[in-house]
Design a protein around this motif. Sequence first.
Motif, PDB file in Angstrom:
ATOM      1  N   ILE A 278       9.131  -0.077  -1.451  1.00 58.76           N
ATOM      2  CA  ILE A 278       8.242  -1.135  -1.927  1.00 58.76           C
ATOM      3  C   ILE A 278       7.094  -0.546  -2.741  1.00 58.76           C
ATOM      4  N   THR A 279       6.165   0.134  -2.062  1.00 62.65           N
ATOM      5  CA  THR A 279       5.017   0.704  -2.773  1.00 62.65           C
ATOM      6  C   THR A 279       4.281   1.663  -1.855  1.00 62.65           C
ATOM      7  N   PHE A 280       3.309   2.362  -2.414  1.00 59.13           N
ATOM      8  CA  PHE A 280       2.472   3.243  -1.605  1.00 59.13           C
ATOM      9  C   PHE A 280       1.348   2.457  -0.944  1.00 59.13           C
ATOM     10  N   SER A 281       0.864   2.988   0.166  1.00 60.00           N
ATOM     11  CA  SER A 281      -0.183   2.314   0.934  1.00 60.00           C
ATOM     12  C   SER A 281      -1.494   2.259   0.156  1.00 60.00           C
ATOM     13  N   ASP A 282      -2.284   1.225   0.426  1.00 60.97           N
ATOM     14  CA  ASP A 282      -3.645   1.183  -0.097  1.00 60.97           C
ATOM     15  C   ASP A 282      -4.524   2.163   0.685  1.00 60.97           C
ATOM     16  N   ASP A 283      -4.296   2.264   1.993  1.00 63.42           N
ATOM     17  CA  ASP A 283      -5.059   3.192   2.824  1.00 63.42           C
ATOM     18  C   ASP A 283      -4.683   4.628   2.491  1.00 63.42           C
ATOM     19  N   THR A 284      -5.658   5.522   2.597  1.00 63.88           N
ATOM     20  CA  THR A 284      -5.390   6.943   2.437  1.00 63.88           C
ATOM     21  C   THR A 284      -5.403   7.615   3.802  1.00 63.88           C
ATOM     22  N   TYR A 285      -4.684   8.722   3.911  1.00 65.70           N
ATOM     23  CA  TYR A 285      -4.493   9.411   5.183  1.00 65.70           C
ATOM     24  C   TYR A 285      -4.711  10.909   5.011  1.00 65.70           C
ATOM     25  N   PHE A 286      -5.089  11.564   6.124  1.00 68.73           N
ATOM     26  CA  PHE A 286      -5.155  13.018   6.171  1.00 68.73           C
ATOM     27  C   PHE A 286      -4.138  13.530   7.174  1.00 68.73           C
TER      28      PHE A 286
END
Length: 483
Positions: A278-286
């Motif tokens: 679908i798509t990449f997340s809006d949230d970012t992660y470490f």
Amino acid sequence: MNKTRLIANETISKTIFRASRMLETSRWLDVNRALICKSISELMHELLITPIVLKNENGITSFELATDTENSCYRFNGIHRAMDYWVIQENSISKITKGKDACDLNATDFFIELQHTIGITSHNLTRFIEEVYKGLYADCFIAAKGKLTADELADASYQQIEQQMDGHPWLIMNKGRIGFNYTDYIRYAPEAGNAVRLLWLAVSRSMAKFSCMNHLSYNELISSELDEETITHFNESLLLNGSDPTGYFFMPVHEWQWNNKLIFMFANEIAIKNIIPITFSDDTYFAQQSIRTFFNATHPEKHYVKTAVSILNTTLYRGLSPDKLKVAPMMAQWVSNIIQQDAYLKQAGFVLLNEVATLSYKHPHFRQITGSPYQYNEMLGVIWRESVMKHTKENEKPVSMAGLLYLDADKKPLLASFIEKSGLSSMEWVNAYLTAYLQPLIHCFYRHQMFFVPHGENVILLLKDYVPTRMVLKDFVEEVQLA
């Protein structure tokens, strides 16, 4: 040569030279010496090597370790600690060959010279050395990046501390990450400190299996991870693809896993629309130290997301077993019920980070092959685990217990900084630590006949005014055992 090609070549050249600059000669020699030091200590503790004692003065023991090579040995000094552990003095290590002292030490030579002494096959030694080389490069990267001082780290955030770690405290090949190339390493390794986005897939409900704890449902989980607008967008994407959204689960996956495994190994499933990107997340992660577990940087209170990443790291391919995923929330529910009903553990503030939900997808063909290697059946899955931030009070600071062993460039441990800043004596601080960490574990064993594998990366200490007050245990479902 046209301008576009020149720019592309210049970009590639910069990447290549940036990678090689990490391997400065003195830095390379330093990390090799440090690894040999750690290896001697661990191999002695495991009784895989038995150096002879040359002398013992003022609590310092001098050793000589023979190698498989005639007229070649290593000499070093060590200090004996509790539980038959030796602290090796790094600068005391020397290699003697035919009576001459070799100034430069090489970790790869060390393991080859001790192959038969340790008892490792040539096949395993070759694979081991591959991991060692990758780990040494990471050590060079960490050294080149520069370390925070222990005093600075004592006041850093939970995620900053996680990014300053340099791998498992006692495993020798503790960050091999076989499967990552240099670009992957810079992008995904926790010490690189780069935020990433997860790729969301839609996976067929006829093929995927969802499990959760009693208080939760799939819709409730997804609504806690994705806002209403995003869920609507996902559903519209499926409709535009000619697919019914009610027939799918939404699953986040690691970008590396998609690019290197899923797009190829699950090509049939993608072709017949059992799997739809679908798509990449809006949230970012470490990335956390485990590589495959992610901390939500945009919304720290949201769940950790543990993904399958089919790289070889610390002796295992880091996939996710569908069978274990199926029972993980049920195990978490069972253990959580025991903890919640225990008055002492509640009073002690003991916390388990529950694996609240899982989603797995068995490969339709590899699973039909009896005895197929485990990694081929663990390529697609996800665990949603509670975030430590959900359980952290305003005046508490979460710290990975492995972080206590952190040494800065001046060899000062983070533990020493915590003790100094707390104003307590060393004994007072250690007593507080044992009360917060060890007592709940002992209670679980004697009261409930239950024990865990609470090593440093699985334990998060909650500190108040630099002093441990209670502890949080994670990643316990696969390792909990009943006596």
